[in-house]
Design an enzyme around this catalytic site. Structure first.
Site, PDB file in Angstrom:
ATOM      1  CG  ASN A   5      12.669  48.986   5.451  1.00  0.00           C
ATOM      2  OD1 ASN A   5      12.868  47.779   5.524  1.00  0.00           O
ATOM      3  ND2 ASN A   5      12.407  49.593   4.284  1.00  0.00           N
ATOM      4  CB  SER A  65       8.631  54.545  -1.605  1.00  0.00           C
ATOM      5  OG  SER A  65       9.906  54.111  -2.047  1.00  0.00           O
ATOM      6  CE1 TYR A 104      21.502  45.033   3.371  1.00  0.00           C
ATOM      7  CE2 TYR A 104      22.041  42.754   3.901  1.00  0.00           C
ATOM      8  CZ  TYR A 104      21.111  43.777   3.780  1.00  0.00           C
ATOM      9  OH  TYR A 104      19.798  43.536   4.076  1.00  0.00           O
ATOM     10  CB  ALA A 142      26.092  48.303   7.435  1.00  0.00           C
ATOM     11  CB  ILE A 187      11.990  39.017   1.478  1.00  0.00           C
ATOM     12  CG1 ILE A 187      12.338  38.743   2.947  1.00  0.00           C
ATOM     13  CG2 ILE A 187      10.523  39.376   1.304  1.00  0.00           C
ATOM     14  CD1 ILE A 187      11.636  37.558   3.555  1.00  0.00           C
TER      15      ILE A 187
END
Length: 252
Positions: free
Chosen positions: A87, A16, A151, A154, A184
């Site tokens: 994602n 989204s 993070y 994983a 990014i």
């Protein structure tokens, strides 16, 4: 370049906003049929307003039953799933010593187990056609230290899973690959927030850590993802490709 993605059915998790929405938009530009899934109803509405042809599904992707419902709804709407983009993700905690074990479980549930589960759910549809593409969005920090330990761990597991599943299902005409973004910049991301809070510090980070001398863009990630999903990448199997302007310190 014509990527021959017209009318391919694409499911993007965490689609989204940010990188996920950018990936969805790039597939739409190639003529694909796109379904996105996310937890936030408002962000889904904004995405739908921007891309009226996009099919949106609201779900909590921590939940196994919700993930099953997502795939069922996407298949009921479009008839199949040709491309899966895993994602959805996020980070939590701090150092290993200071991070409660439950946060490790949460990080793996969202970043890793959701990718494993969605992959398992779409495989029967892809095997039936003897064709399909699964792309896992990991991170350069899945290969080296940096960011939150939950993070990193994983995403490292995701990179390993990508190679393992790729070797298992290529005989069925299904290609599994990954993209590992570097830093990014986009409006809903952490780097934008940090840049606004302390521009001098972040600009110093860019100068010191990113050889290309700037942040990457959502479009630069999305372009690589759409290529990997296409027939033009037919001999790319089990790879996780850094898209990072040279940021990563690893040489593989």
């Amino acid at each position: 370049m014509n990527l021959n993605l017209k009318d391919k059915v694409v499911l993007v998790t965490g689609g989204s906003k940010g990188i996920g929405l950018g990936i969805a938009a790039t597939f739409l530009n190639e003529g694909a049929k796109v379904a996105i899934v996310a937890r936030g109803e408002e962000s889904l509405k904004q995405a739908r307003d921007q891309f009226v042809e996009m099919f949106t599904i609201q779900a909590d992707l921590y939940d196994e039953q919700e993930r099953e419902r997502v795939v069922k709804e996407a298949v009921e709407h479009y008839g199949t799933i040709d491309v899966l983009i895993n994602n959805v993700g996020g980070s939590n905690g701090s150092t290993t010593a200071e991070t409660d074990l439950t946060l490790f479980h949460e990080a793996f549930e969202l970043n890793y187990f959701s990718a494993v589960h969605f992959s398992k759910l779409v495989l029967p549809h892809m095997k039936e056609k003897q064709a399909g593409s699964i792309i896992n969005i990991s991170s350069v920090f899945g290969r080296e230290s940096g960011g939150k330990v939950t993070y990193n761990s994983a995403k490292a597991a995701m990179i390993s899973f990508t190679k393992s599943l790729a070797d298992e299902v290529i005989k069925d005409g299904i290609r599994v690959n990954g993209v590992a973004p570097g830093s990014i910049l986009h409006p809903s991301g952490n780097w934008q927030r940090r840049l606004e809070e302390n521009p001098e510090k972040i600009n110093q980070f860019v100068e010191a850590e990113i050889p290309a001398g700037r942040f990457g863009t959502v479009e630069e990630i999305a372009n690589v993802v759409t290529f990997l999903a296409s027939e033009k990448a037919s001999w790319v199997v089990g790879a996780t490709i850094n898209v990072d302007g040279g940021q990563s310190k690893s040489n593989f």
